[in-house]
Write a protein that holds these residues in place. Structure first.
Motif, PDB file in Angstrom:
ATOM      1  N   ARG A  73       0.832  -1.203   0.000  1.00 40.71           N
ATOM      2  CA  ARG A  73       0.000   0.000   0.000  1.00 40.71           C
ATOM      3  C   ARG A  73       0.866   1.252   0.000  1.00 40.71           C
ATOM      4  O   ARG A  73       0.576   2.225  -0.696  1.00 40.71           O
ATOM      5  N   LEU A  74       1.935   1.215   0.787  1.00 39.66           N
ATOM      6  CA  LEU A  74       2.855   2.343   0.831  1.00 39.66           C
ATOM      7  C   LEU A  74       3.501   2.564  -0.528  1.00 39.66           C
ATOM      8  O   LEU A  74       3.585   3.703  -1.017  1.00 39.66           O
ATOM      9  N   GLY A  95     -10.405  -9.275   0.113  1.00 43.78           N
ATOM     10  CA  GLY A  95      -9.371  -8.982  -0.882  1.00 43.78           C
ATOM     11  C   GLY A  95      -9.739  -9.332  -2.305  1.00 43.78           C
ATOM     12  O   GLY A  95      -9.485  -8.560  -3.235  1.00 43.78           O
ATOM     13  N   ALA A  96     -10.348 -10.511  -2.518  1.00 39.62           N
ATOM     14  CA  ALA A  96     -10.696 -10.917  -3.878  1.00 39.62           C
ATOM     15  C   ALA A  96     -11.738  -9.984  -4.483  1.00 39.62           C
ATOM     16  O   ALA A  96     -11.679  -9.645  -5.670  1.00 39.62           O
ATOM     17  N   ALA A  97     -12.704  -9.561  -3.667  1.00 38.58           N
ATOM     18  CA  ALA A  97     -13.718  -8.618  -4.158  1.00 38.58           C
ATOM     19  C   ALA A  97     -13.096  -7.275  -4.489  1.00 38.58           C
ATOM     20  O   ALA A  97     -13.398  -6.664  -5.530  1.00 38.58           O
ATOM     21  N   TYR A  98     -12.207  -6.792  -3.616  1.00 37.92           N
ATOM     22  CA  TYR A  98     -11.553  -5.514  -3.880  1.00 37.92           C
ATOM     23  C   TYR A  98     -10.768  -5.572  -5.184  1.00 37.92           C
ATOM     24  O   TYR A  98     -10.787  -4.623  -5.981  1.00 37.92           O
ATOM     25  N   LEU A 146     -11.674  -1.924  -6.454  1.00 40.01           N
ATOM     26  CA  LEU A 146     -12.059  -0.970  -5.411  1.00 40.01           C
ATOM     27  C   LEU A 146     -10.799  -0.399  -4.754  1.00 40.01           C
ATOM     28  O   LEU A 146      -9.727  -1.019  -4.787  1.00 40.01           O
ATOM     29  N   PRO A 147     -10.894   0.772  -4.136  1.00 36.11           N
ATOM     30  CA  PRO A 147      -9.701   1.419  -3.560  1.00 36.11           C
ATOM     31  C   PRO A 147      -8.872   0.543  -2.628  1.00 36.11           C
ATOM     32  O   PRO A 147      -7.634   0.619  -2.679  1.00 36.11           O
ATOM     33  N   PRO A 148      -9.465  -0.314  -1.759  1.00 37.76           N
ATOM     34  CA  PRO A 148      -8.599  -1.114  -0.875  1.00 37.76           C
ATOM     35  C   PRO A 148      -7.712  -2.122  -1.600  1.00 37.76           C
ATOM     36  O   PRO A 148      -6.816  -2.693  -0.984  1.00 37.76           O
ATOM     37  N   SER A 149      -7.958  -2.353  -2.898  1.00 39.40           N
ATOM     38  CA  SER A 149      -7.115  -3.308  -3.631  1.00 39.40           C
ATOM     39  C   SER A 149      -5.745  -2.736  -3.947  1.00 39.40           C
ATOM     40  O   SER A 149      -4.820  -3.477  -4.292  1.00 39.40           O
ATOM     41  N   LEU A 195     -13.223   2.229   2.175  1.00 40.83           N
ATOM     42  CA  LEU A 195     -14.592   1.794   1.883  1.00 40.83           C
ATOM     43  C   LEU A 195     -15.618   2.847   2.290  1.00 40.83           C
ATOM     44  O   LEU A 195     -16.687   2.944   1.662  1.00 40.83           O
ATOM     45  N   LEU A 196     -15.308   3.624   3.314  1.00 35.77           N
ATOM     46  CA  LEU A 196     -16.224   4.705   3.696  1.00 35.77           C
ATOM     47  C   LEU A 196     -16.394   5.693   2.546  1.00 35.77           C
ATOM     48  O   LEU A 196     -17.454   6.306   2.396  1.00 35.77           O
ATOM     49  N   GLY A 197     -15.373   5.838   1.729  1.00 34.50           N
ATOM     50  CA  GLY A 197     -15.464   6.744   0.592  1.00 34.50           C
ATOM     51  C   GLY A 197     -16.392   6.263  -0.508  1.00 34.50           C
ATOM     52  O   GLY A 197     -16.710   7.026  -1.426  1.00 34.50           O
ATOM     53  N   LEU A 198     -16.837   4.995  -0.441  1.00 34.42           N
ATOM     54  CA  LEU A 198     -17.735   4.446  -1.448  1.00 34.42           C
ATOM     55  C   LEU A 198     -19.199   4.535  -1.047  1.00 34.42           C
ATOM     56  O   LEU A 198     -20.086   4.147  -1.829  1.00 34.42           O
TER      57      LEU A 198
END
Length: 366
Positions: free
Chosen positions: A41-42, A100-103, A108-111, A239-242
């Protein structure tokens, strides 16, 4: 458990390079990122912000290597998902991807920069046997040989024992709900499936945005292991941003209403406390905090919220011993949220006995 420092959190949330950092500072920061499964992520954040050229050469090399590993991981997961779809498509039943698989598949952003060790599925409970049979026919089998553990999963948990592919080694966790049957937060997975969304033309589905956020909060609170809690919290932040709505107040109301309907307000409060501490000026977090105050007065002063902030290093004056105590309390709280005491004590006793018996069985006679 090593808590991320504020420079690392600012990098992850805002892409702001810390001032005056030298070699050892970067070494510590990368160590914290690795320990919290946040290195990818970093790396993604710094690359997206165009900050890679400003980094010391060794730091840049380490982050670029993590991005290459992530690219390979994403390719392997997509390949496994094609095999899962081939196995389950003939059943004609909805199959949701979780976490993770869904992201990843829904982009989605968490991916961004996220890796994960298994693929989580959610299927209708009535189709669980058919799904398991179809996956076994395509090479995924249960490695759980203990009859007691098989019964435990199927009687009390929200999933069957993990399935591992005999050739490729990929692991599937097949769920019929997002909380154990024995938990006070259990609700049938069919409720979530009914409101799910398709992931393009992939043949899979995912949770709707409010349920994505609530599942992330629930997973954090029921897991009990805080070594990777910041990864889950940053997922929740993304996810809050979605959330749907015309403004932050409407988005907060939508999430709080769904949490109340699913009886998940306590876990949402526990998971939100660290985000309130890290981003007090975030408008959406502020509206969520105010909304929780109506239904859970003084929620930020209640024990679970305080323990979360202490355990995650957000109290500047908290000693290491105090942080460990808070983490231990959260660990046992998670156990009790998953299973009430009258079921938990016999289960832990049985597991301890099984462990001792296995040790004696495999001990060297000499």
């Amino acid at each position: 458990m090593t808590a991320p420092t504020m420079p690392l959190l600012r990098l992850l949330l805002e892409g702001t390079l810390p001032a005056g950092f030298e070699g050892r500072d970067w070494e510590r920061l990368l160590g914290q990122a690795r320990g919290g499964r946040l290195l990818g992520r970093l790396a993604w954040r710094l690359q997206a912000q165009g900050l890679m050229p400003q980094l010391p050469a060794q730091v840049r090399t380490a982050l670029e290597a993590s991005l290459r590993v992530l690219d390979r991981h994403r390719h392997e997961v997509r390949h496994e998902l094609l095999a899962v779809r081939e196995a389950l498509q003939p059943l004609g039943q909805p199959v949701l991807l979780l976490k993770g698989a869904a992201y990843l598949l829904a982009e989605l952003p968490p991916s961004r920069g996220r890796s994960f060790s298994d693929i989580d599925l959610l299927v209708p409970e009535g189709q669980l046997a058919a799904v398991e049979s179809a996956l076994m026919a395509h090479g995924w089998i249960s490695e759980e040989r203990q009859a007691y553990n098989q019964r435990y999963y199927r009687q009390w948990m929200h999933e069957i024992p993990p399935l591992r592919h005999v050739q490729r080694g990929s692991v599937l966790d097949v769920h019929h709900a997002i909380a154990p049957r024995s938990s006070r937060f259990h609700s049938p997975g069919d409720v979530l499936i009914a409101d799910s969304l398709p992931i393009g033309a992939s043949g899979f589905r995912r949770l709707q945005p409010v349920d994505l956020a609530l599942h992330s909060a629930l997973h954090l609170c029921l897991d009990g292991e805080l070594d990777h809690a910041w990864r889950d919290l940053l997922d929740l932040h993304d996810l809050l941003g979605l959330l749907p709505g015309t403004d932050d107040e409407a988005r907060a109301e939508a999430l709080l209403a769904r949490a109340a309907a699913l009886k998940l307000l306590p876990v949402l409060a526990q998971a939100l406390a660290p985000l309130c501490a890290v981003q007090p000026a975030n408008a959406l977090v502020h509206h969520l905090s105010r909304g929780l105050e109506v239904t859970l007065p003084g929620w930020q002063q209640q024990a679970p919220a305080r323990w979360m902030c202490t355990a995650l290093g957000l109290e500047a004056d908290a000693s290491a011993a105090r942080r460990r105590r808070a983490a231990t309390r959260l660990y046992w709280r998670a156990h009790l949220l998953r299973m009430p005491l009258h079921l938990l004590v016999p289960h832990l006793a049985r597991k301890a006995w099984m462990g001792l018996r296995e040790r004696f069985r495999t001990a060297d006679p000499s």
